[in-house]
Enzyme design. Structure first.
Site, PDB file in Angstrom:
ATOM      1  N   GLY A  25       2.413  15.024   7.079  1.00 37.58           N
ATOM      2  CA  GLY A  25       3.302  14.817   5.963  1.00 37.58           C
ATOM      3  C   GLY A  25       4.393  16.497   6.080  1.00 37.58           C
TER       4      GLY A  25
ATOM      5  N   CYS B 157      -0.819  16.227  12.631  1.00 36.24           N
ATOM      6  CA  CYS B 157       0.098  16.839  12.217  1.00 36.24           C
ATOM      7  C   CYS B 157      -0.501  17.846  10.569  1.00 36.24           C
ATOM      8  CB  CYS B 157       1.334  16.382  12.015  1.00 36.24           C
ATOM      9  SG  CYS B 157       3.040  17.190  12.201  1.00 36.24           S
TER      10      CYS B 157
ATOM     11  N   VAL C 219      10.344 -17.367   4.405  1.00 40.98           N
ATOM     12  CA  VAL C 219       9.111 -17.557   5.240  1.00 40.98           C
ATOM     13  C   VAL C 219       7.725 -17.373   3.903  1.00 40.98           C
ATOM     14  CG1 VAL C 219       9.772 -15.458   5.642  1.00 40.98           C
ATOM     15  CG2 VAL C 219       7.530 -16.347   6.925  1.00 40.98           C
TER      16      VAL C 219
END
Length: 513
Positions: free
Chosen positions: A55, A82, A226
């Protein structure tokens, strides 16, 4: 949850969706949840493991996002990435500081302990870093298991608690063997079996639909793309003729599209299909509207009203089926409490009215586009439907910047037809995620004989992507760009300028509105 699931707590990283995809590539189901979801709710979902995403914030900042500390007492394996690593260190008694020498980009990782998380990996590999903070003191019970030249503590582990963390990003392709690192966490730490497949998803979806719908009936908006096609077939397999598919011509479709959809689904499938022309109704509601969010809400609301009107004519209809995908959900609403913000409202998610008579049934809500295409193959859909380029639910309304009129729609349809024809002729249609034109709200000076003219400008947009979450512009050959431009300017009356959009997502989105 009956399936084994990894929950990803979203702290606003641009890579959060990528983590989810990497987990699924290991045949383990993943779901993104708000970073601040209460520990009790997480425990009730019975996940096999938790991943704390990266973040942009700093754990040193008191205003930075923090999870419920109760997650560390759930005895569920955790992997921090992280920012997630810094959160773990800070929450469990370690220390985090700002660094003068920020690590960004490719760095060399040296593995100090190759058990579990780093099992069967070489002693050093290249990884992708992006951080300005680092862990300076380990929490009690943790040990460092990897380092870089600039960061002594780059990966940590508490094997008793089954909590691991890395300062780099294993989910990005720039990290060597990153998928193997995630796989080690999934299988060696969490004990996942890797049995989540498209076949298992189909069976599970059909069972869930049967249980949810029972003997009631479902109406579903079938566009011919689809997403809605796969959703229709899944629901049809579950409840048969109790599904009524409705194709709505809202006046915002491409040239000849209504006729093509009717032909395909009347000859290839045995769906209970009705076709309605409601173009006048939609265009009247859009008159004078220029704000893109308002367009989406109007179109989404009108779709629901038409479905409810039709459902009222039938007995036992209590559900509205949709081909909503995971990116639609992610982009339409900020995950409650998470720092990632809403990108735009999709007509079939945030564009729906607050009060609906019908309950929603969305069997594809947890899937990315490429996963839906895999299911389409399993269900026997033909390639023209499976590989049809995505077309926005609001149609050409969000490709006309400004007010939508019959005149602007007719002009854009002619431009769009020529773009697609040339992309197909160059054998690029199935290689490109989306190729289309946008009608801009400006007039450009031109020359016609000895006279100056002021005519329309269109932007050509071609992008590549795997799932629509990120995208890059296509480096079309100059000769092809020239051919497309010449055809549009020479053949479509009212256009005298064509420009090419070379923006990537992020920061731009694929569509202009």
């Amino acid at each position: 949850m009956t399936r084994q699931t990894i929950l990803i707590l979203d702290f606003g990283s641009q890579y959060t969706q990528l983590i989810a995809r990497r987990v699924r590539e290991n045949r383990v189901f993943s779901r993104i949840i708000p970073y601040n979801m209460p520990a009790k709710e997480i425990a009730a979902m019975q996940p096999k493991g938790l991943i704390l995403s990266g973040g942009p914030a700093s754990v040193i900042d008191k205003k930075g996002p923090h999870p419920d500390k109760g997650i560390f007492k759930l005895k569920i394996p955790i992997l921090g990435i992280c920012y997630g690593m810094q959160l773990i260190a800070e929450a469990l008694g370690g220390r985090v500081k700002h660094t003068k020498d920020r690590e960004f980009g490719k760095v060399e990782l040296f593995i100090d302990n190759n058990r579990d998380l780093f099992s069967r990996l070489p002693g050093n590999l290249t990884c992708w870093a992006s951080h300005g903070d680092y862990v300076t003191k380990l929490p009690p019970g943790f040990q460092a298991i990897a380092h870089t030249n600039n960061t002594p503590i780059t990966a940590i582990a508490n094997r008793r608690l089954k909590i691991f963390a890395v300062q780099f990003h294993p989910e990005v392709t720039h990290t060597d063997r990153g998928n193997q690192i995630l796989g080690n966490f999934l299988f060696k730490v969490c004990g996942c079996l890797g049995r989540w497949t498209m076949q298992s998803f189909i069976k599970e979806s059909i069972d869930n639909i049967k249980k949810t719908v029972g003997r009631d009936k479902v109406v579903l908006g079938l566009s011919g793309g689809v997403d809605s096609s796969v959703a229709a077939l899944l629901i049809h397999k579950a409840i048969g003729r109790n599904l009524r598919c409705i194709f709505i011509d809202n006046g915002l479709l491409r040239r000849d599209e209504p006729q093509q959809v009717k032909k395909i689904f009347s000859s290839s499938f045995y769906l209970n299909l009705i076709c309605l022309d409601r173009s006048k109704r939609f265009l009247e509601r859009l008159k004078g509207v220029t704000d893109p969010e308002q367009k989406r809400k109007i179109i989404g609301g009108e779709f629901v009203k038409v479905f409810e009107d039709e459902a009222a004519k039938l007995k036992g209809v209590k559900f509205l089926g949709q081909g909503t995908l995971y990116p639609d959900v992610i982009e339409s609403t900020s995950l409650t409490g998470a720092p990632s913000s809403r990108i735009k409202t999709h007509h079939n998610v945030g564009g729906l009215p607050e009060h609906m008579k019908l309950k929603l049934i969305e069997p594809l809500r947890d899937l990315f586009k490429d996963e839906v295409r895999q299911i389409g193959k399993e269900l026997g859909l033909t390639d023209p439907i499976i590989y049809r380029q995505p077309f926005p639910g609001p149609g050409l309304a969000v490709r006309i910047i400004g007010e939508v009129t019959v005149k602007s729609l007719d002009l854009l349809r002619e431009v769009d037809r020529r773009v697609i024809e040339e992309i197909r002729e160059a054998n690029l249609y199935e290689q490109i995620w989306q190729s289309f034109a946008v009608l801009l709200p400006i007039k450009s000076v031109g020359v016609m004989g000895d006279e100056r003219t002021y005519e329309n400008v269109v932007a050509l947009r071609c992008v590549t992507s795997n799932d629509g979450m990120t995208a890059d512009w296509v480096k079309l050959p100059y000769e092809l760009l020239q051919k497309i431009s010449n055809r549009i300017i020479n053949e479509v009356k009212g256009v005298n300028r064509v420009v090419y959009d070379i923006s990537s997502k992020p920061p731009a989105t694929i569509e202009w509105e």
